[in-house]
Design a protein around this motif. Sequence first.
Motif, PDB file in Angstrom:
ATOM      1  N   PRO A  26     -48.710 -46.671 -10.898  1.00  0.00           N
ATOM      2  CA  PRO A  26     -49.550 -45.702 -10.643  1.00  0.00           C
ATOM      3  C   PRO A  26     -49.328 -44.343 -11.723  1.00  0.00           C
ATOM      4  CG  PRO A  26     -48.163 -45.331  -8.625  1.00  0.00           C
ATOM      5  CD  PRO A  26     -47.539 -46.733  -9.421  1.00  0.00           C
ATOM      6  N   THR A  27     -50.503 -43.829 -12.325  1.00  0.00           N
ATOM      7  CA  THR A  27     -50.422 -42.612 -13.048  1.00  0.00           C
ATOM      8  C   THR A  27     -50.415 -41.434 -12.167  1.00  0.00           C
ATOM      9  OG1 THR A  27     -51.296 -43.757 -14.949  1.00  0.00           O
ATOM     10  CG2 THR A  27     -51.637 -41.370 -14.824  1.00  0.00           C
ATOM     11  N   THR A  28     -51.532 -41.237 -11.552  1.00  0.00           N
ATOM     12  CA  THR A  28     -51.865 -40.141 -10.716  1.00  0.00           C
ATOM     13  C   THR A  28     -50.860 -39.565  -9.684  1.00  0.00           C
ATOM     14  OG1 THR A  28     -54.086 -40.409 -11.051  1.00  0.00           O
ATOM     15  CG2 THR A  28     -53.761 -38.592  -9.589  1.00  0.00           C
ATOM     16  N   PRO A  29     -50.263 -40.393  -8.791  1.00  0.00           N
ATOM     17  CA  PRO A  29     -49.159 -39.754  -8.128  1.00  0.00           C
ATOM     18  C   PRO A  29     -47.782 -39.476  -8.806  1.00  0.00           C
ATOM     19  CG  PRO A  29     -50.028 -42.160  -7.383  1.00  0.00           C
ATOM     20  CD  PRO A  29     -50.785 -41.857  -8.686  1.00  0.00           C
ATOM     21  N   PHE A  30     -47.616 -39.999  -9.750  1.00  0.00           N
ATOM     22  CA  PHE A  30     -46.399 -39.521 -10.571  1.00  0.00           C
ATOM     23  C   PHE A  30     -46.694 -38.216 -11.200  1.00  0.00           C
ATOM     24  CE2 PHE A  30     -45.020 -43.842 -10.763  1.00  0.00           C
ATOM     25  CZ  PHE A  30     -43.706 -43.622  -9.798  1.00  0.00           C
ATOM     26  N   SER A  76     -58.285 -48.854 -14.809  1.00  0.00           N
ATOM     27  CA  SER A  76     -57.268 -49.291 -13.851  1.00  0.00           C
ATOM     28  C   SER A  76     -57.374 -50.516 -13.430  1.00  0.00           C
ATOM     29  CB  SER A  76     -56.751 -48.142 -12.690  1.00  0.00           C
ATOM     30  OG  SER A  76     -56.589 -46.895 -13.219  1.00  0.00           O
ATOM     31  N   LEU A  77     -58.738 -50.593 -12.776  1.00  0.00           N
ATOM     32  CA  LEU A  77     -58.685 -51.932 -12.101  1.00  0.00           C
ATOM     33  C   LEU A  77     -59.103 -53.028 -13.167  1.00  0.00           C
ATOM     34  CD1 LEU A  77     -61.466 -50.850  -9.460  1.00  0.00           C
ATOM     35  CD2 LEU A  77     -59.129 -51.438  -9.231  1.00  0.00           C
ATOM     36  N   LEU A 104     -53.325 -60.924  -3.638  1.00  0.00           N
ATOM     37  CA  LEU A 104     -53.159 -59.853  -2.365  1.00  0.00           C
ATOM     38  C   LEU A 104     -52.621 -58.478  -2.854  1.00  0.00           C
ATOM     39  CD1 LEU A 104     -51.943 -61.979   0.391  1.00  0.00           C
ATOM     40  CD2 LEU A 104     -54.228 -61.207   0.053  1.00  0.00           C
ATOM     41  N   LEU A 105     -51.756 -58.747  -3.799  1.00  0.00           N
ATOM     42  CA  LEU A 105     -51.297 -57.078  -4.411  1.00  0.00           C
ATOM     43  C   LEU A 105     -52.674 -56.392  -5.176  1.00  0.00           C
ATOM     44  CD1 LEU A 105     -49.055 -55.121  -4.572  1.00  0.00           C
ATOM     45  CD2 LEU A 105     -48.392 -56.542  -6.685  1.00  0.00           C
ATOM     46  N   ALA A 106     -53.068 -57.504  -5.997  1.00  0.00           N
ATOM     47  CA  ALA A 106     -54.287 -56.798  -6.792  1.00  0.00           C
ATOM     48  C   ALA A 106     -55.315 -56.473  -5.722  1.00  0.00           C
ATOM     49  CB  ALA A 106     -54.753 -57.930  -7.634  1.00  0.00           C
ATOM     50  N   GLY A 107     -55.584 -57.079  -4.880  1.00  0.00           N
ATOM     51  CA  GLY A 107     -56.545 -56.633  -3.907  1.00  0.00           C
ATOM     52  C   GLY A 107     -56.346 -55.296  -3.234  1.00  0.00           C
ATOM     53  N   GLY A 108     -55.130 -55.193  -2.799  1.00  0.00           N
ATOM     54  CA  GLY A 108     -54.752 -54.157  -2.174  1.00  0.00           C
ATOM     55  C   GLY A 108     -54.784 -52.812  -2.916  1.00  0.00           C
ATOM     56  N   ILE A 109     -54.195 -53.047  -4.097  1.00  0.00           N
ATOM     57  CA  ILE A 109     -54.493 -51.875  -5.025  1.00  0.00           C
ATOM     58  C   ILE A 109     -55.799 -51.374  -5.529  1.00  0.00           C
ATOM     59  CG2 ILE A 109     -53.857 -51.056  -7.361  1.00  0.00           C
ATOM     60  CD1 ILE A 109     -51.207 -52.870  -7.374  1.00  0.00           C
ATOM     61  N   TRP A 111     -58.316 -52.063  -3.520  1.00  0.00           N
ATOM     62  CA  TRP A 111     -58.900 -51.185  -2.142  1.00  0.00           C
ATOM     63  C   TRP A 111     -58.505 -49.807  -2.168  1.00  0.00           C
ATOM     64  CZ3 TRP A 111     -56.271 -48.823   1.859  1.00  0.00           C
ATOM     65  CH2 TRP A 111     -57.172 -48.180   2.778  1.00  0.00           C
ATOM     66  N   HIS A 112     -57.142 -49.509  -2.425  1.00  0.00           N
ATOM     67  CA  HIS A 112     -56.481 -48.228  -2.592  1.00  0.00           C
ATOM     68  C   HIS A 112     -57.221 -47.213  -3.464  1.00  0.00           C
ATOM     69  CE1 HIS A 112     -53.577 -45.108  -2.158  1.00  0.00           C
ATOM     70  NE2 HIS A 112     -53.480 -44.845  -3.431  1.00  0.00           N
ATOM     71  N   ILE A 113     -57.431 -47.821  -4.838  1.00  0.00           N
ATOM     72  CA  ILE A 113     -57.977 -46.969  -5.834  1.00  0.00           C
ATOM     73  C   ILE A 113     -59.683 -46.757  -5.448  1.00  0.00           C
ATOM     74  CG2 ILE A 113     -59.098 -47.256  -8.193  1.00  0.00           C
ATOM     75  CD1 ILE A 113     -56.485 -48.593  -8.732  1.00  0.00           C
ATOM     76  N   LEU A 114     -60.360 -47.751  -4.725  1.00  0.00           N
ATOM     77  CA  LEU A 114     -61.775 -47.443  -4.537  1.00  0.00           C
ATOM     78  C   LEU A 114     -61.799 -46.687  -3.383  1.00  0.00           C
ATOM     79  CD1 LEU A 114     -63.136 -51.025  -5.495  1.00  0.00           C
ATOM     80  CD2 LEU A 114     -63.195 -48.798  -6.842  1.00  0.00           C
ATOM     81  N   SER A 115     -60.824 -46.508  -2.773  1.00  0.00           N
ATOM     82  CA  SER A 115     -60.879 -45.543  -1.481  1.00  0.00           C
ATOM     83  C   SER A 115     -61.075 -44.285  -1.918  1.00  0.00           C
ATOM     84  CB  SER A 115     -59.804 -45.898  -0.544  1.00  0.00           C
ATOM     85  OG  SER A 115     -58.257 -45.365  -1.187  1.00  0.00           O
TER      86      SER A 115
END
Length: 122
Positions: A26-30, A76-77, A104-109, A111-115
């Motif tokens: 991830p870019t933004t958290p860093f 990103s997506l 599943l990892l792609a789906g979780g990421i 969901w996180h980005i779109l949240s």
Amino acid sequence: MKTLLAILGAVSLALGIAGIFLPLLPTTPFLLLSAALWVRSSPRLYAWLLAHPRMGPYIRDFREHRAIPLRAKLLSLTLLWLTLGFCALFVVAPCRWAQTGLLLLAGGITWHILSYRTAKKR
């Protein structure tokens, strides 16, 4: 201690920049971590980061509005699904559990980005 925080901020910045090109990093958290470390250790580096024409807007938008620009979300997506889709189809093709895990990892990421809200153009 300030020197250690400044070094950790630089490492975090390097990881954030790498995250622009690597979809699982991830870019933004860093970038936010770099800002947090530098605000405590080096006001000059913190000011430089916030004034940076490419990285500064991400940090300001996220800190002020908890929002990610639409272009960053789409990029990103797209990179995420292209990379993990390629890996799932061609790299770990014989291994169903690995394919499932990647998807599943792609789906979780995703969901996180779109949240997060989408930052409006200013």
